[in-house]
Design a protein around this motif. Structure first.
Motif, mmCIF file in Angstrom:
data_model
loop_
_atom_site.group_PDB
_atom_site.id
_atom_site.type_symbol
_atom_site.label_atom_id
_atom_site.label_comp_id
_atom_site.label_asym_id
_atom_site.label_seq_id
_atom_site.Cartn_x
_atom_site.Cartn_y
_atom_site.Cartn_z
ATOM 1 N N THR B 80 26.519 34.923 42.901
ATOM 2 C CA THR B 80 26.279 36.142 42.133
ATOM 3 C C THR B 80 27.483 36.508 41.275
ATOM 4 O O THR B 80 27.460 37.514 40.577
ATOM 5 N N GLY B 81 28.542 35.718 41.377
ATOM 6 C CA GLY B 81 29.762 36.070 40.657
ATOM 7 C C GLY B 81 30.627 37.041 41.434
ATOM 8 O O GLY B 81 31.669 37.481 40.960
ATOM 9 N N GLU B 82 30.187 37.407 42.657
ATOM 10 C CA GLU B 82 30.982 38.295 43.504
ATOM 11 C C GLU B 82 31.535 37.512 44.690
ATOM 12 O O GLU B 82 30.809 36.741 45.312
ATOM 13 N N ILE B 132 38.136 31.580 41.364
ATOM 14 C CA ILE B 132 37.838 32.578 40.328
ATOM 15 C C ILE B 132 37.263 31.908 39.086
ATOM 16 O O ILE B 132 36.230 32.327 38.561
ATOM 17 N N THR B 133 37.931 30.839 38.638
ATOM 18 C CA THR B 133 37.436 30.147 37.440
ATOM 19 C C THR B 133 36.315 29.176 37.784
ATOM 20 O O THR B 133 35.306 29.108 37.087
ATOM 21 N N ASN B 136 33.022 31.092 38.228
ATOM 22 C CA ASN B 136 32.724 32.176 37.283
ATOM 23 C C ASN B 136 32.652 33.536 37.961
ATOM 24 O O ASN B 136 31.677 34.273 37.790
ATOM 25 N N VAL B 137 33.671 33.853 38.741
ATOM 26 C CA VAL B 137 33.677 35.104 39.505
ATOM 27 C C VAL B 137 33.986 36.273 38.572
ATOM 28 O O VAL B 137 34.871 36.186 37.715
ATOM 29 N N THR B 138 33.211 37.343 38.726
ATOM 30 C CA THR B 138 33.443 38.540 37.912
ATOM 31 C C THR B 138 34.022 39.686 38.729
ATOM 32 O O THR B 138 34.661 40.579 38.197
ATOM 33 N N GLU B 139 33.743 39.672 40.047
ATOM 34 C CA GLU B 139 34.257 40.759 40.891
ATOM 35 C C GLU B 139 34.732 40.223 42.233
ATOM 36 O O GLU B 139 34.033 39.444 42.876
ATOM 37 N N GLN B 164 42.282 39.464 35.398
ATOM 38 C CA GLN B 164 41.359 38.323 35.394
ATOM 39 C C GLN B 164 39.932 38.737 35.738
ATOM 40 O O GLN B 164 38.978 38.305 35.094
ATOM 41 N N VAL B 165 39.798 39.515 36.840
ATOM 42 C CA VAL B 165 38.467 39.949 37.286
ATOM 43 C C VAL B 165 38.561 41.395 37.751
ATOM 44 O O VAL B 165 39.652 41.916 37.960
ATOM 45 N N THR B 166 37.399 42.021 37.907
ATOM 46 C CA THR B 166 37.357 43.336 38.529
ATOM 47 C C THR B 166 37.703 43.174 40.002
ATOM 48 O O THR B 166 37.154 42.295 40.663
#
Lengths: 198, 198
Positions: B80-82, B132-133, B136-139, B164-166
């Protein structure tokens, strides 16, 4: 439920059924074992397997042993004519740790209980009677727990042995290091009744 | 010391080292196992052996698994990117029991500790940076314990990920069902500072 793999889930469920452990402490214990699996988990599995294969009850006294007759019953040195009657193997171990009793034991495997329909035949009491003559016993020491069931059982055995051998029981009183203020009324009453001249 | 056969003594000593068990409870547990050895002891030994053989750490997140990649990391649904960062597998299990988080996890395996000489490299933090990269982690949600070490670690990771991310963390406040009278001052302070408009 932990969302863990099935093998781990199974192990946690089995550990959680041990006395003294619940689901949470079982999870902690299993995680600890997995973290140190080379050092702890495999050796523990082996140790359990070894006990599962070798452990049995002494045919004479009910002690836990790896032979048909436990080392205490097998030792001639412990044929002192005294038998100490305990409820449980844990009680036998406690007596041995104290290191003061040099005779043999008889493990009842519980106490008489009308509620749970546990009578003398469920408790290795007939075997105790057989041992009185077979081992030339002169004294039976009742080291049963100071609970209602324990004392009921003690009275029953004392009745059965009446006239055959001396029957004694552990003294009741103030535990060593005990503070009166923290003792229950029953213990204080027993200690006062059994007071000794100095 | 229990005066028990060597195999049983060994098993008791090993059990006594588990978290939550001491010598006395280990003795009780082992006696319980021996009493029901057919039903409990052999199967428990087998279950431990199965875990000893199959358990490993997920190469991606550090979760306990029976494959190189745990089911959560292997599931596309959970991309989920989390990423939820936890100290320990037990914390991951607690989050999964709550059933509310649908992303992936990252198990640090402890907290930073100057006293115990535990730095970022001991804690799978570099691997978190790689993910993280790679994923594709966003949070990144920091679900670390509300202890001094836990919060120090949270601040360190937040610093590293800055820009970089939230980065978020679990809310602190009154637990559901909690009574104010029984809460510590720190929790009440945190709950007041984070008060919400109704």
């Amino acid at each position: 439920m932990t969302d863990a793999p099935r093998e781990i889930e199974t192990l946690i469920e089995m550990m959680a059924k041990l006395p003294g452990l619940g689901p949470r402490s079982a999870r902690r214990a299993v995680l600890h074992l997995i973290r140190k699996r080379g050092l702890l988990l495999a050796p523990l599995a082996d140790a359990m397997h070894a006990v599962a294969v070798t452990a049995r009850e002494c045919l004479n006294c009910g002690n836990v042993a790896t032979a048909d007759i436990c080392p205490i019953c097998a030792s001639e040195k412990r044929a002192t004519g005294e038998i100490c009657v305990v409820e449980d193997v844990a009680d036998l171990w406690a007596m041995e740790r104290a290191g003061v009793f040099r005779g043999r034991y008889h493990v009842l495997g519980g106490t008489l209980s009308a509620l749970d329909a546990i009578g003398p035949d469920e408790l290795r009491i007939p075997r105790l009677m057989d041992r009185i003559t077979a081992e030339n016993v002169t004294e039976v020491i009742l080291a049963l727990n100071a609970t209602v069931d324990g004392q009921t059982t003690a009275h029953y055995i004392a009745d059965q042995l009446h006239g055959q051998v001396t029957v004694t029981s552990l003294a009741q009183g103030v535990p060593i290091g005990g503070e009166l203020d923290y003792l229950d009324d029953g213990t204080i009453t027993a200690a006062l009744k059994a007071r000794k001249a100095l």
